[in-house]
Motif scaffolding. Sequence first.
Motif, PDB file in Angstrom:
ATOM      1  N   UNK A 155       0.805  -1.042  -0.003  1.00  0.00           N
ATOM      2  CA  UNK A 155      -0.030   0.033   0.117  1.00  0.00           C
ATOM      3  C   UNK A 155       0.884   1.138   0.208  1.00  0.00           C
ATOM      4  N   UNK A 156       2.070   1.145   0.309  1.00  0.00           N
ATOM      5  CA  UNK A 156       2.922   2.280   0.624  1.00  0.00           C
ATOM      6  C   UNK A 156       3.582   2.709  -0.987  1.00  0.00           C
ATOM      7  N   UNK A 157       3.342   3.884  -1.608  1.00  0.00           N
ATOM      8  CA  UNK A 157       3.806   3.958  -2.934  1.00  0.00           C
ATOM      9  C   UNK A 157       5.247   3.892  -2.956  1.00  0.00           C
ATOM     10  N   UNK A 158       6.034   4.555  -1.885  1.00  0.00           N
ATOM     11  CA  UNK A 158       7.095   4.471  -1.921  1.00  0.00           C
ATOM     12  C   UNK A 158       7.942   3.099  -2.101  1.00  0.00           C
ATOM     13  N   UNK A 159       7.338   2.229  -1.499  1.00  0.00           N
ATOM     14  CA  UNK A 159       7.996   0.842  -1.589  1.00  0.00           C
ATOM     15  C   UNK A 159       7.846   0.450  -3.045  1.00  0.00           C
ATOM     16  N   UNK A 160       6.704   0.538  -3.422  1.00  0.00           N
ATOM     17  CA  UNK A 160       6.277   0.197  -5.071  1.00  0.00           C
ATOM     18  C   UNK A 160       7.441   0.587  -6.031  1.00  0.00           C
ATOM     19  N   UNK A 161       7.674   1.990  -5.724  1.00  0.00           N
ATOM     20  CA  UNK A 161       8.636   2.720  -6.905  1.00  0.00           C
ATOM     21  C   UNK A 161      10.049   2.036  -6.589  1.00  0.00           C
ATOM     22  N   UNK A 162      10.447   1.919  -5.456  1.00  0.00           N
ATOM     23  CA  UNK A 162      11.695   1.272  -5.091  1.00  0.00           C
ATOM     24  C   UNK A 162      11.718  -0.117  -5.504  1.00  0.00           C
ATOM     25  N   UNK A 163      10.784  -0.802  -5.277  1.00  0.00           N
ATOM     26  CA  UNK A 163      10.555  -2.157  -5.895  1.00  0.00           C
ATOM     27  C   UNK A 163      10.742  -2.192  -7.367  1.00  0.00           C
ATOM     28  N   UNK A 164      10.233  -1.449  -8.042  1.00  0.00           N
ATOM     29  CA  UNK A 164      10.175  -1.531  -9.601  1.00  0.00           C
ATOM     30  C   UNK A 164      11.734  -1.183 -10.150  1.00  0.00           C
ATOM     31  N   UNK A 165      12.409  -0.006  -9.241  1.00  0.00           N
ATOM     32  CA  UNK A 165      13.701   0.291  -9.790  1.00  0.00           C
ATOM     33  C   UNK A 165      14.644  -0.973  -9.359  1.00  0.00           C
ATOM     34  N   UNK A 166      14.526  -1.729  -8.285  1.00  0.00           N
ATOM     35  CA  UNK A 166      15.303  -2.496  -8.124  1.00  0.00           C
ATOM     36  C   UNK A 166      15.046  -3.904  -8.641  1.00  0.00           C
ATOM     37  N   UNK A 167      14.229  -4.114  -9.178  1.00  0.00           N
ATOM     38  CA  UNK A 167      13.639  -5.475  -9.914  1.00  0.00           C
ATOM     39  C   UNK A 167      14.528  -5.077 -11.513  1.00  0.00           C
ATOM     40  N   UNK A 168      14.487  -3.747 -11.880  1.00  0.00           N
ATOM     41  CA  UNK A 168      15.021  -3.349 -13.157  1.00  0.00           C
ATOM     42  C   UNK A 168      16.770  -3.691 -13.015  1.00  0.00           C
ATOM     43  N   UNK A 169      17.106  -3.176 -11.759  1.00  0.00           N
ATOM     44  CA  UNK A 169      18.437  -3.449 -11.416  1.00  0.00           C
ATOM     45  C   UNK A 169      18.944  -4.929 -11.516  1.00  0.00           C
ATOM     46  N   UNK A 170      18.291  -5.597 -10.477  1.00  0.00           N
ATOM     47  CA  UNK A 170      18.290  -6.998 -10.667  1.00  0.00           C
ATOM     48  C   UNK A 170      18.308  -7.812 -12.074  1.00  0.00           C
ATOM     49  N   UNK A 171      17.307  -7.210 -12.777  1.00  0.00           N
ATOM     50  CA  UNK A 171      17.067  -7.706 -14.188  1.00  0.00           C
ATOM     51  C   UNK A 171      18.456  -7.457 -15.038  1.00  0.00           C
ATOM     52  N   UNK A 172      18.810  -6.246 -14.888  1.00  0.00           N
ATOM     53  CA  UNK A 172      20.143  -5.865 -15.797  1.00  0.00           C
ATOM     54  C   UNK A 172      21.150  -6.703 -15.343  1.00  0.00           C
ATOM     55  N   UNK A 173      21.238  -7.019 -13.909  1.00  0.00           N
ATOM     56  CA  UNK A 173      22.712  -7.796 -13.460  1.00  0.00           C
ATOM     57  C   UNK A 173      22.574  -9.196 -13.668  1.00  0.00           C
ATOM     58  N   UNK A 174      21.496  -9.840 -13.353  1.00  0.00           N
ATOM     59  CA  UNK A 174      21.323 -11.325 -13.525  1.00  0.00           C
ATOM     60  C   UNK A 174      20.217 -11.689 -14.264  1.00  0.00           C
ATOM     61  N   UNK A 175      19.747 -10.977 -15.063  1.00  0.00           N
ATOM     62  CA  UNK A 175      18.561 -11.420 -15.898  1.00  0.00           C
ATOM     63  C   UNK A 175      18.450 -12.510 -16.941  1.00  0.00           C
ATOM     64  N   UNK A 176      19.825 -12.635 -17.450  1.00  0.00           N
ATOM     65  CA  UNK A 176      19.949 -13.490 -18.639  1.00  0.00           C
ATOM     66  C   UNK A 176      20.216 -14.797 -18.351  1.00  0.00           C
ATOM     67  N   UNK A 177      20.285 -15.238 -17.024  1.00  0.00           N
ATOM     68  CA  UNK A 177      20.477 -16.649 -16.513  1.00  0.00           C
ATOM     69  C   UNK A 177      19.211 -17.384 -16.763  1.00  0.00           C
ATOM     70  N   UNK A 178      18.245 -16.842 -16.371  1.00  0.00           N
ATOM     71  CA  UNK A 178      17.083 -17.564 -15.983  1.00  0.00           C
ATOM     72  C   UNK A 178      16.365 -18.697 -16.871  1.00  0.00           C
ATOM     73  N   UNK A 179      16.396 -18.049 -18.233  1.00  0.00           N
ATOM     74  CA  UNK A 179      15.865 -19.091 -19.191  1.00  0.00           C
ATOM     75  C   UNK A 179      16.909 -19.033 -20.046  1.00  0.00           C
ATOM     76  N   UNK A 180      17.192 -20.253 -20.686  1.00  0.00           N
ATOM     77  CA  UNK A 180      18.192 -20.467 -21.527  1.00  0.00           C
ATOM     78  C   UNK A 180      17.989 -21.399 -22.656  1.00  0.00           C
ATOM     79  N   UNK A 181      16.671 -21.987 -22.817  1.00  0.00           N
ATOM     80  CA  UNK A 181      16.236 -22.677 -23.667  1.00  0.00           C
ATOM     81  C   UNK A 181      14.615 -22.377 -24.227  1.00  0.00           C
TER      82      UNK A 181
END
Lengths: 168, 149, 112, 180
Positions: free
Chosen positions: A26-52
């Motif tokens: 319900x806290x909009x600050x957490x939602x914003x931070x979550x989206x930003x951090x999800x983007x960071x994680x995606x950039x860093x370690x996103x390409x391993x998850x699915x390989x085939x």
Amino acid sequence: MKVETKSRITVFILAALVWFALTDIKDFQEVIAGLVLAAVVTLLAGKFFITTTKQRGVPHRIIAAVRYFFNFLWEMIKANVHVAFIVLHPMLPIKPGIVKIKTKLTKDSAITILTNSITLTPGTLTVDINPDSKEIYIHCIEVHATTVDENTQQIGQRFEHILAEVFE
Amino acid sequence: MKSHDGMTLIVKTVTRLSVWLIILYGLYIILHGHLTPGGGFGGGVVIALAFLNVLLAFGHKFTGEWLKIPLLEKLESGSTLLFMLVGLLGIFYAGSFLANYIIKGSLYHLFSAGTIPLLNIIIGVKVAMSLFLVVWVMAAFKIEEEEEQ
Amino acid sequence: MTIYLMCFILFLVGFYGVITKRDLVKIILSLAIMGYSTNLFLIIFAYRTGAHYPILEKGTSVTAMVDPLPQALVLTSIVIELGITALLVALAVRLYGKYKTFDITKIRRLLG
Amino acid sequence: MPVETWLTFVLGIMIIGSVVALELKDILSAIIAIGIVGLGVSVAFLFLQAPDLAIVQFLFEIFAIIILIKAFIKKDYHVETPSRINLYLSGITVIILVVIFIFSIPIFKSLPVFGEPLMTTSQYYLDNGAAETGAANLVSSIILDYRAYDTLGEVTVLFTAILGALTVLRIKSRTKMEKR
């Protein structure tokens, strides 16, 4: 769609969901931070998850996964009863040994789930794996057969056909 | 298979599927350092352990291609400078070194406490990079030794 | 009182290791033990009976809290300890590469 | 049960673990025994109401064990049996340490009793910390606001230590340079 893009999108959605589970949505600050951090994680370690790429659609695979879960539970109960019978038997009729089985699965995740299932069922334990020739070495508490094909029939086939539907 | 080529297929698959989760958890600990137990030190180690997980499972070469080690070295030294920069800005805005010059916000919310989350992030980056680099260089040293023999 | 003394015993065990052991690995481990006991002593010294940890929570008001100042100091001390351990391990690995032994008396003899 | 009983128990395990770590012949067992000590410290922090420190100690302990194992495990490590003179010297050291311990008991008696600290400065932090810095975690408000200068020094020390480790490991030895 390329595999890497698909993998990154999946990781982004999963990371955002995990973040919302960890924090107060319900806290909009957490939602914003979550989206930003999800983007960071995606950039860093996103390409391993699915390989085939998989052939079947997602709903079919989910149904197969649920079926696999119940199948696994049933096999586990059977193996538990069997091992309990062996342990409680006064003669202790064990016949331990290491056997080799072949698998037809090709995907890494499928082989991982197969070996982990074999380890989790009592009485059998995965020792080593040869990824090139698709051979798995298993330590059994009770060895019945001597040839590779018979052992594959007994140990591997229980899980293999449903796993092929989930992951191939 | 040589020792620095990584581990078996099972370890590789599980690492591949779980590394994003560990990194996300480390970021969560860093970012909530001013609200819950944790902070830059703890979260930095979690991220370093995630990188280390990949290094142990996949081996030296793969990790080098994934992480761009020169960039990590620059981040490692740069974060110390950044810490000082945040402190120096305190002189201009609030009159003393490392003063808390950003708006405090309300208690128990994520964006609160002024410079504290900022410094937490800087410390987290610093700890993660430096600890990972030590293990990285140690692994490189070991490989060199093995090649000579 | 007993707890202070037990903490001091832990420190003395580490001290014994630093003095008597000739092995570099054992010396590093004893230094780590001394660090642990010092950190633990500071925190034990700061404990207040029946107090709450020094983190405010939404909706609760707590009057008695544990002393947060030693906790902040120990937090930095733990990190520095790990850095020092890494430095010592690097030095030990280097020395092993040169002299093929971890025994400090032998290393001293080889230095001449 | 009171905290003292638990702490005595944990500290007893830690003392046994440290003695075992110093006296074992095998290197892997010694490093695992040092893990007992470090994780015991983490548990003791939890009993002493310091969850911040418990998390950090736990993670750093795991990292230290990984570094130690990765550095030392493949070396052909063997400990020679100590000579008789060394055994005598260790005995003398133990006696001296016991004497130090006996003479230090009055000093520990003069300290404040366990559970009743003085808290002269930190009471101010507890009363005003949340209002002045806006952080709910008061430990974090101290290390990054009231005493941020200490933390800057700490970051510098960490930077220097890691730099030293990297330099020591990366430098090429003279004999290797001559070979090439």
